[in-house]
Design an enzyme around this catalytic site. Structure first.
Site, PDB file in Angstrom:
ATOM      1  N   ALA A  10     -91.365  -8.768  -4.188  1.00 46.44           N
ATOM      2  CA  ALA A  10     -92.631  -8.155  -3.755  1.00 46.44           C
ATOM      3  C   ALA A  10     -92.368  -7.424  -2.434  1.00 46.44           C
ATOM      4  O   ALA A  10     -93.053  -7.625  -1.431  1.00 46.44           O
ATOM      5  CB  ALA A  10     -93.747  -9.191  -3.620  1.00 46.44           C
ATOM      6  N   HIS A  19     -89.716  -5.928   4.446  1.00 48.27           N
ATOM      7  CA  HIS A  19     -88.401  -6.099   3.810  1.00 48.27           C
ATOM      8  C   HIS A  19     -87.537  -4.850   4.005  1.00 48.27           C
ATOM      9  O   HIS A  19     -86.327  -4.954   4.207  1.00 48.27           O
ATOM     10  CB  HIS A  19     -88.562  -6.345   2.310  1.00 48.27           C
ATOM     11  CG  HIS A  19     -89.258  -7.619   1.964  1.00 48.27           C
ATOM     12  ND1 HIS A  19     -90.529  -7.659   1.440  1.00 48.27           N
ATOM     13  CD2 HIS A  19     -88.853  -8.910   2.080  1.00 48.27           C
ATOM     14  CE1 HIS A  19     -90.873  -8.916   1.228  1.00 48.27           C
ATOM     15  NE2 HIS A  19     -89.896  -9.693   1.612  1.00 48.27           N
ATOM     16  N   GLY A  35     -86.356 -12.381   8.818  1.00 52.08           N
ATOM     17  CA  GLY A  35     -87.432 -11.830   9.636  1.00 52.08           C
ATOM     18  C   GLY A  35     -87.999 -12.845  10.619  1.00 52.08           C
ATOM     19  O   GLY A  35     -88.043 -14.050  10.337  1.00 52.08           O
TER      20      GLY A  35
END
Ligand code: PAF
Length: 277
Positions: free
Chosen positions: A29, A34, A147
């Protein structure tokens, strides 16, 4: 871009070991957050290096009753993102490929995993550590990008890498936000329009805390809670002030102090964090 979905397929690859490989582990997703991880991976790999992305919705890290079944799996769109970003290798295994029915081994980090998200999601970080270990063994990257939105995950993975002697550099990528401040997450798409409209209150509360000169953690937390609770649809899961390295509670704001929150909007749980000093 090579797409591989089996472990045998990975092993059969004739990998050129002179090309450094940087891995971006994801659950798919893919969104702009990303993409920023993939671009950072490319910077570290260099034009000659290899960027590998894994997409695997890891059942082990979803606690019972969580959103494993409904977690978005837009395969084609994800593949397009990877192609557009010049990814060299996409590893996209099935759950059966990753976990045999009688598997009985878990990788557990036992200290940093306990508080914050670990307290609300028992077993979550064991699932993360187990899958990240497997991905590291399978893909053998020189470096991997995570992240900072999942700040605790980053700390847990760093600790695991240190404790288990993985020779893998962990690279932290800054949080990417929508223009109104909401941290990007694959789960944002669960929010209905009303919830989405209220969700940026999280960022406002964190920014106000970082800008205030207050030192006692309790006073800062009281303000943060007040601000977030002013949004009628927000329900705080936790709001904590901890050391950014040990993730243990702090009573006063000192250098490397982190404010981390998890907030429900309906059934959707959003997390965010900010360094206060
Ligand atoms: O951050 C995520 O998307 C996941 O927790 C990770 C690191 C890919 C492990 O499944």
């Amino acid at each position: 871009m090579k797409i591989v979905s089996t472990i045998a397929g990975l092993r059969a690859q004739d990998r050129d070991r002179r090309r450094p490989r940087v891995l971006v582990p994801t659950m798919g997703a893919l969104h702009a957050g990303h993409v920023s991880l993939i671009r950072l991976a490319r910077q570290h790999a260099g034009p000659e290096g290899e960027v590998a992305v894994s997409i695997f919705v890891n059942p082990l890290q979803f606690e019972p009753g969580a959103d494993f079944e409904r977690y978005p799996r837009p395969e084609k769109a994800d593949e397009e993102v990877c192609r557009a970003e010049g990814v060299d290798l996409l590893f996209r295994p099935s759950p059966n490929e990753m976990y045999g029915e009688d598997r009985s081994t878990l990788v557990e980090e036992t200290v940093l995993s306990e508080r914050l998200c670990g307290a609300s999601r028992p077993g979550h970080f064991h699932g993360v550590c187990t899958v990240v270990t497997k991905l590291f063994h399978l893909l053998e990257p020189e470096a991997a990008v995570f992240g900072e939105k999942d700040f605790q995950q980053l700390a847990v993975v760093r600790r695991m890498v240190r404790d288990l002697d993985f020779v893998i550099k962990i690279i932290a990528a800054p949080i990417v936000r929508d223009p109104d401040g909401l941290a990007m997450s694959s789960r944002n798409q669960y929010l209905n329009p009303e919830e989405r409209a209220q969700a940026p209150v999280i960022r406002r509360a964190l920014l106000a805390a970082a800008q205030s000169q207050e030192k006692p953690a309790a006073a800062v937390l009281a303000r943060v809670r007040g601000t977030i609770e002013s949004a009628p649809l927000a329900r705080i899961d936790y709001a904590e002030i901890v050391g950014a390295d040990d993730l243990q509670p702090r009573l006063t704001i000192e250098p490397r102090t982190l404010l981390a929150v998890a907030v429900f909007f309906g059934r959707t749980r959003l997390i965010d964090n900010i360094l206060l000093a």
